[in-house]
Scaffold this motif. Structure first.
Motif, PDB file in Angstrom:
ATOM      1  N   ILE A   1      14.208  14.301 -16.297  1.00 33.49           N
ATOM      2  CA  ILE A   1      13.463  15.532 -16.540  1.00 33.49           C
ATOM      3  C   ILE A   1      12.122  15.524 -15.800  1.00 33.49           C
ATOM      4  O   ILE A   1      11.645  16.575 -15.380  1.00 33.49           O
ATOM      5  CB  ILE A   1      13.256  15.733 -18.054  1.00 33.49           C
ATOM      6  CG1 ILE A   1      14.620  15.936 -18.723  1.00 33.49           C
ATOM      7  CG2 ILE A   1      12.331  16.902 -18.341  1.00 33.49           C
ATOM      8  CD1 ILE A   1      14.566  15.929 -20.238  1.00 33.49           C
ATOM      9  N   ILE A   2      11.542  14.342 -15.650  1.00 30.08           N
ATOM     10  CA  ILE A   2      10.282  14.221 -14.911  1.00 30.08           C
ATOM     11  C   ILE A   2      10.430  13.153 -13.841  1.00 30.08           C
ATOM     12  O   ILE A   2      11.342  12.336 -13.888  1.00 30.08           O
ATOM     13  CB  ILE A   2       9.086  13.875 -15.836  1.00 30.08           C
ATOM     14  CG1 ILE A   2       9.279  12.505 -16.498  1.00 30.08           C
ATOM     15  CG2 ILE A   2       8.854  14.969 -16.864  1.00 30.08           C
ATOM     16  CD1 ILE A   2       8.041  11.986 -17.215  1.00 30.08           C
ATOM     17  N   THR A   3       9.522  13.203 -12.878  1.00 31.01           N
ATOM     18  CA  THR A   3       9.452  12.186 -11.834  1.00 31.01           C
ATOM     19  C   THR A   3       8.029  11.668 -11.782  1.00 31.01           C
ATOM     20  O   THR A   3       7.110  12.250 -12.357  1.00 31.01           O
ATOM     21  CB  THR A   3       9.846  12.757 -10.457  1.00 31.01           C
ATOM     22  OG1 THR A   3       8.940  13.814 -10.121  1.00 31.01           O
ATOM     23  CG2 THR A   3      11.273  13.282 -10.457  1.00 31.01           C
ATOM     24  N   VAL A   4       7.855  10.573 -11.071  1.00 28.98           N
ATOM     25  CA  VAL A   4       6.521   9.991 -10.923  1.00 28.98           C
ATOM     26  C   VAL A   4       6.272   9.739  -9.443  1.00 28.98           C
ATOM     27  O   VAL A   4       7.179   9.367  -8.697  1.00 28.98           O
ATOM     28  CB  VAL A   4       6.378   8.683 -11.745  1.00 28.98           C
ATOM     29  CG1 VAL A   4       7.343   7.623 -11.274  1.00 28.98           C
ATOM     30  CG2 VAL A   4       4.941   8.170 -11.718  1.00 28.98           C
ATOM     31  N   SER A   5       5.046   9.997  -9.013  1.00 31.22           N
ATOM     32  CA  SER A   5       4.656   9.660  -7.640  1.00 31.22           C
ATOM     33  C   SER A   5       3.420   8.778  -7.740  1.00 31.22           C
ATOM     34  O   SER A   5       2.540   9.025  -8.556  1.00 31.22           O
ATOM     35  CB  SER A   5       4.382  10.917  -6.817  1.00 31.22           C
ATOM     36  OG  SER A   5       3.396  11.711  -7.438  1.00 31.22           O
ATOM     37  N   ARG A   6       3.407   7.765  -6.922  1.00 29.79           N
ATOM     38  CA  ARG A   6       2.315   6.792  -6.977  1.00 29.79           C
ATOM     39  C   ARG A   6       1.442   6.883  -5.737  1.00 29.79           C
ATOM     40  O   ARG A   6       1.943   7.011  -4.628  1.00 29.79           O
ATOM     41  CB  ARG A   6       2.871   5.385  -7.116  1.00 29.79           C
ATOM     42  CG  ARG A   6       3.641   5.192  -8.406  1.00 29.79           C
ATOM     43  CD  ARG A   6       4.043   3.744  -8.610  1.00 29.79           C
ATOM     44  NE  ARG A   6       4.858   3.595  -9.789  1.00 29.79           N
ATOM     45  CZ  ARG A   6       4.391   3.509 -11.033  1.00 29.79           C
ATOM     46  NH1 ARG A   6       3.094   3.550 -11.243  1.00 29.79           N
ATOM     47  NH2 ARG A   6       5.216   3.375 -12.046  1.00 29.79           N
ATOM     48  N   THR A   7       0.140   6.802  -5.974  1.00 31.46           N
ATOM     49  CA  THR A   7      -0.845   6.698  -4.913  1.00 31.46           C
ATOM     50  C   THR A   7      -1.712   5.490  -5.276  1.00 31.46           C
ATOM     51  O   THR A   7      -2.522   5.586  -6.200  1.00 31.46           O
ATOM     52  CB  THR A   7      -1.710   7.972  -4.808  1.00 31.46           C
ATOM     53  OG1 THR A   7      -0.850   9.095  -4.654  1.00 31.46           O
ATOM     54  CG2 THR A   7      -2.675   7.881  -3.644  1.00 31.46           C
TER      55      THR A   7
END
Length: 103
Positions: free
Chosen positions: A62-68
């Motif tokens: 349902i959700i995604t994660v992006s990393r910086t």
């Protein structure tokens, strides 16, 4: 008995959505991506609890994660889910009192 296509997956989706806390997090993420810390502040939940709910939402796709770097921002994988939640909320808030029939 043959099950209609998609019913099992839909039931699993509704099971994940069966938590008021997860629904709140989805409503918050519908407006903009956010970090665990920001979601904890905006929701009033503890960071560990927010993380636990985000893990469940991620596992369900349902959700995604992006990393910086070390920062992780969560966002909806698909905004259709926001519409499902909005429609469900609108439904429960509707006046369900039967209307008098016109004579």
């Amino acid at each position: 008995m043959e099950t209609e296509a998609g019913l099992e997956a839909t039931a699993a989706l509704f099971k994940v959505l069966g938590s008021p806390s997860r629904l709140l997090l989805l409503r918050l993420l519908a407006t903009e991506p956010a970090t665990v810390g920001a979601l904890a502040v905006r929701s009033g939940m503890s960071q560990p609890l927010v993380s636990q709910h985000l893990k469940t939402l991620r596992q369900a796709g349902i959700i995604t994660v992006s990393r910086t770097g070390r920062e992780a921002a969560y966002q909806l994988a698909d905004h259709h889910i926001a519409h499902v939640v909005d429609d469900a909320i609108a439904h429960v808030l509707e006046d369900t009192t039967p209307k008098e029939e016109a004579s």
